[in-house]
Design a protein around this motif. Structure first.
Motif: not given
Length: 356
Positions: A177-178, A300-303, A200-205
């Motif tokens: 992510v980073k 799976i939504l995150y990925f 930001n969403w990926l980083n926070d979740n």
């Protein structure tokens, strides 16, 4: 069906055949005289050529001009060694690697040769030649095979093999992510507000990681060869981004390519999965869970969102090369529209809490 066709070499991507032929005859047994050379038109990253000699056919892979500007990408030695390791591990769905060279004086970059396999690659650019063969019944069969093969990859035993050392699985999600956000900033050409919102969403979740496996990281129809006789997957191509990590990252990337009939025209350039008979994204997930229940896909939504985010940034890097004059390939001229489309889709998927 139509075999994957090599075509005339694009302007600016020609090879110095004289030095190349002399060099290969010194280093590859029974290489012979070159009788023809063409370029495979697919792909936006590394360059791929068909080399025909009096004795055999080969496929050559090399980075594009200006590739050194992209940190960590286009590593031909690594890709070659992954093919070698997969072959030694008994995984037979890869082309046989033949020769690697780091001598940049020959072709202007490192390169490697592998065997040429006869088969079919389902490219969107070749759709008009292939569409009469791509029945719903065939596409249902092929989409199942793609899902099965991805699950097979994730089941390969990597312990105590060289494959175990091609990545750093601990902290893989956070680094990805980073890292991709940093790559975007380094290749940024236009202001795209949704990029920061998605980052930001990926980083926070960020979810907890599960047991690492081998990841292909670019697994889709146009990176596999189908055997034209029995319509089975013959080999997986393009191992440039392969690594070890959370298998859900690999699946999410594949789902981000897995366009459906309702998707936009840009997304449909990625994959012929929008044709009737293919799984939907949700059906692909459900089938994978049946084949490999050890991998929990409830989040799976995150990925999927990460896959869209990463693909958008890869396209941004390619577009930056074009805008900076490092390539003349006309396909790249409007890629910024694709970057915006994928970032928007990722953010909308977050807002609606489902794969869109």
């Amino acid at each position: 069906m139509i075999n994957d066709e090599a075509k005339e070499i694009r302007n600016g991507e020609e090879l110095n055949l004289l030095s190349f032929e002399v060099y290969l005859n010194k280093n590859v047994h029974n290489f012979g005289k070159i009788t023809g050379i063409k370029q495979f038109p697919g792909g936006y990253s590394n360059l791929t050529y068909l080399i025909v000699t009096e004795n055999k056919k080969y496929v050559l892979r090399k980075p594009p001009k200006g590739a050194k500007a992209i940190k960590g990408g286009h590593n031909m030695r690594r890709e070659f060694e992954i093919l070698e390791s997969l072959t030694k591990a008994g995984f037979d769905k890869v082309p046989k690697p033949i020769f690697y060279s780091e001598d940049e004086s020959i072709l202007g970059s490192e390169f490697y040769l592998m065997e040429q396999l006869e088969g079919i690659i389902l490219r969107n650019s070749e759709f008009n030649k292939q569409k009469e063969f791509l029945s719903p019944k065939l596409m249902a069969k092929l989409s199942l095979q793609l899902c099965e093969t991805q699950a097979e990859l994730h089941k390969i035993r990597i312990e105590n093999t060289p494959l175990e050392n091609i990545g750093k699985p601990v902290g893989y999600i956070a680094r990805q992510v980073k890292g991709w956000h940093e790559r975007y900033l380094n290749a940024k050409t236009d202001e795209i507000k949704t990029e920061l919102l998605v980052f930001n969403w990926l980083n926070d979740n960020m979810p907890a990681e599960i047991k690492p496996t081998l990841l292909h990281n670019d697994f889709k129809y146009d990176n596999v060869i189908f055997d034209s006789e029995n319509q089975k997957i013959l080999a997986i191509l393009d191992w440039e981004m392969a690594t070890i990590g959370d298998p859900r990252m690999d699946i999410g990337t594949s789902l981000s390519y897995w366009c459906e009939a309702s998707d936009g025209d840009f997304e449909k350039n990625f994959n012929l999965s929008w044709l009737p008979g293919n799984y939907t994204r949700e059906e692909y997930v459900a089938q994978y869970e049946i084949i490999n229940p050890d991998v929990d896909l409830s989040n799976i939504l995150y990925f999927y969102v990460f896959g869209l985010f990463k693909n958008a940034i890869i396209i941004q890097q390619i577009y930056a090369r074009f805008k900076n004059g490092l390539t003349q390939d006309p396909r790249f001229a409007n890629l910024i529209l694709g970057v915006k489309a994928l970032m928007h889709k990722a953010y909308k998927s977050v807002l609606e809490n489902k794969m869109l």
